[in-house]
Design an enzyme around this catalytic site. Sequence first.
Site, PDB file in Angstrom:
ATOM      1  N   SER A  66     -16.058   9.403  -9.790  1.00 31.60           N
ATOM      2  CA  SER A  66     -16.203   8.622 -11.129  1.00 31.60           C
ATOM      3  C   SER A  66     -17.208   7.431 -11.189  1.00 31.60           C
ATOM      4  O   SER A  66     -17.907   7.113 -12.077  1.00 31.60           O
ATOM      5  CB  SER A  66     -14.901   8.229 -11.507  1.00 31.60           C
ATOM      6  OG  SER A  66     -14.243   7.303 -10.652  1.00 31.60           O
ATOM      7  N   GLY A  67     -17.351   7.000  -9.862  1.00 35.05           N
ATOM      8  CA  GLY A  67     -18.600   5.891  -9.579  1.00 35.05           C
ATOM      9  C   GLY A  67     -18.317   4.635 -10.398  1.00 35.05           C
ATOM     10  O   GLY A  67     -19.486   3.983 -10.752  1.00 35.05           O
ATOM     11  N   GLY A  68     -17.382   4.126 -10.905  1.00 37.54           N
ATOM     12  CA  GLY A  68     -17.138   3.192 -11.878  1.00 37.54           C
ATOM     13  C   GLY A  68     -17.270   3.291 -13.322  1.00 37.54           C
ATOM     14  O   GLY A  68     -17.302   2.110 -13.989  1.00 37.54           O
ATOM     15  N   ARG A  98       0.986  -1.183   0.037  1.00 37.04           N
ATOM     16  CA  ARG A  98       0.089   0.023   0.001  1.00 37.04           C
ATOM     17  C   ARG A  98       1.023   1.296  -0.153  1.00 37.04           C
ATOM     18  O   ARG A  98       0.702   2.041  -0.569  1.00 37.04           O
ATOM     19  CB  ARG A  98      -1.084  -0.073   1.373  1.00 37.04           C
ATOM     20  CG  ARG A  98      -2.146  -1.049   1.378  1.00 37.04           C
ATOM     21  CD  ARG A  98      -2.949  -0.887   2.207  1.00 37.04           C
ATOM     22  NE  ARG A  98      -2.588  -0.810   3.467  1.00 37.04           N
ATOM     23  CZ  ARG A  98      -2.669  -1.642   4.404  1.00 37.04           C
ATOM     24  NH1 ARG A  98      -2.954  -2.957   4.241  1.00 37.04           N
ATOM     25  NH2 ARG A  98      -2.008  -1.674   5.627  1.00 37.04           N
ATOM     26  N   LYS A 111     -19.546  16.626  -3.624  1.00 36.43           N
ATOM     27  CA  LYS A 111     -19.049  15.520  -4.400  1.00 36.43           C
ATOM     28  C   LYS A 111     -20.150  14.827  -4.852  1.00 36.43           C
ATOM     29  O   LYS A 111     -20.391  13.472  -4.240  1.00 36.43           O
ATOM     30  CB  LYS A 111     -18.239  14.798  -3.497  1.00 36.43           C
ATOM     31  CG  LYS A 111     -17.564  13.689  -4.451  1.00 36.43           C
ATOM     32  CD  LYS A 111     -16.145  13.341  -3.661  1.00 36.43           C
ATOM     33  CE  LYS A 111     -15.606  12.015  -4.157  1.00 36.43           C
ATOM     34  NZ  LYS A 111     -14.056  11.764  -3.476  1.00 36.43           N
ATOM     35  N   GLU A 117     -20.721  14.138   0.455  1.00 35.66           N
ATOM     36  CA  GLU A 117     -20.761  13.202  -0.785  1.00 35.66           C
ATOM     37  C   GLU A 117     -21.892  12.389  -0.320  1.00 35.66           C
ATOM     38  O   GLU A 117     -21.472  11.380   0.353  1.00 35.66           O
ATOM     39  CB  GLU A 117     -19.470  12.577  -0.792  1.00 35.66           C
ATOM     40  CG  GLU A 117     -19.430  11.387  -1.750  1.00 35.66           C
ATOM     41  CD  GLU A 117     -18.185  10.710  -1.702  1.00 35.66           C
ATOM     42  OE1 GLU A 117     -17.345  10.650  -0.936  1.00 35.66           O
ATOM     43  OE2 GLU A 117     -18.298   9.660  -2.605  1.00 35.66           O
TER      44      GLU A 117
HETATM   45  P1  13P Z   1     -14.656   6.680  -7.683  1.00 33.05           P
HETATM   46  O1  13P Z   1     -14.108   8.078  -8.401  1.00 33.05           O
HETATM   47  O2  13P Z   1     -13.828   5.617  -7.781  1.00 33.05           O
HETATM   48  O3  13P Z   1     -16.224   6.508  -7.500  1.00 33.05           O
HETATM   49  O4  13P Z   1     -14.250   7.207  -6.069  1.00 33.05           O
HETATM   50  C1  13P Z   1     -14.569   8.352  -5.444  1.00 33.05           C
HETATM   51  C2  13P Z   1     -14.776   8.584  -4.007  1.00 33.05           C
HETATM   52  O5  13P Z   1     -15.835   8.259  -3.569  1.00 33.05           O
HETATM   53  C3  13P Z   1     -13.155   8.454  -3.314  1.00 33.05           C
HETATM   54  O6  13P Z   1     -13.441   9.321  -2.406  1.00 33.05           O
END
Ligand code: 13P
Length: 270
Positions: A199-201, A52, A157, A115
């Site tokens: 980005s959510g996948g 990591r 977000k 978020e």
């Molecule tokens: P993703 O862009 O992979 O959806 O992750 C965003 C997130 O929530 C990280 O804090």
Amino acid sequence: GFEWLWWALCGVGQIRKSIASPGRGILAIDESNATCGKRLASIGLDNTEVNRQAYRQLLLTTPGLGEYISGAILFEETLYQSTTDGKKFVDCLRDENIVPGIKVDKDNGLVPIVEPEILLDGDHPIERTLEVAERVWAEVFYYLAENNVMFEGILLKPSMVTPGAEHKEKASPDTIAKYTLTMLKRRVPPAVPGIMFLSGGQSEMEATLNLNAMNQSPNPWHVSFSYARALQNSVLKTWQGSPENVEAAQKALLARAKANSLAQLGSYSA
Ligand code: 13P
């Protein structure tokens, strides 16, 4: 889910000058150890602190990153980690003029990122996502106002308004931009300085093209990115855990960061 992220060392007046500045967005690397383990497993690496650390060192020491990245959200473990040469990750970021942030549930006087993620799972059409997003954001802003949160001092977000991931038809970037901006205009006051999408996948390219489409005309807010997967997918694939791939992997990160920087300015072309 509903999540608060807090930024260290960034006063409210600084948001538009620093985190929400033109052509820059956020690198989200706040994966918990379990989620980071999933990313490492995708390239056959064990979920050890050494791995990591190596991966986060690769990301956070990418030369020139600050040109495209204004902030980096860290997981708590990362906040206290250093490079193998003993330089604190937080100092690597500061040297690139990147504001370090952290996901926590306490502290005061810092900048919260709000978020409430609406997952993309499902086969529903885009209209249904819009309907749900409008309800969620109405509630969120109601409670923010009820709790006297100063809108000028937060960042938002959201996920983009897209069809469900398993819906039979894909939507074009123009359609996604139209629906997402409709949602934002109906729900988000212009006092909020920045909208930093997750980005959510979505694929790396989808996330870039959709952001670019949203920045084709002026918006009341800084419309930018706070991507994890859409900034890291090709970095991980390039790295494969080998020290000799670090430079190439950092180039891959810069390429994605630059593409999204251009998309923030509405001037990306594939
Ligand atoms: P993703 O862009 O992979 O959806 O992750 C965003 C997130 O929530 C990280 O804090």
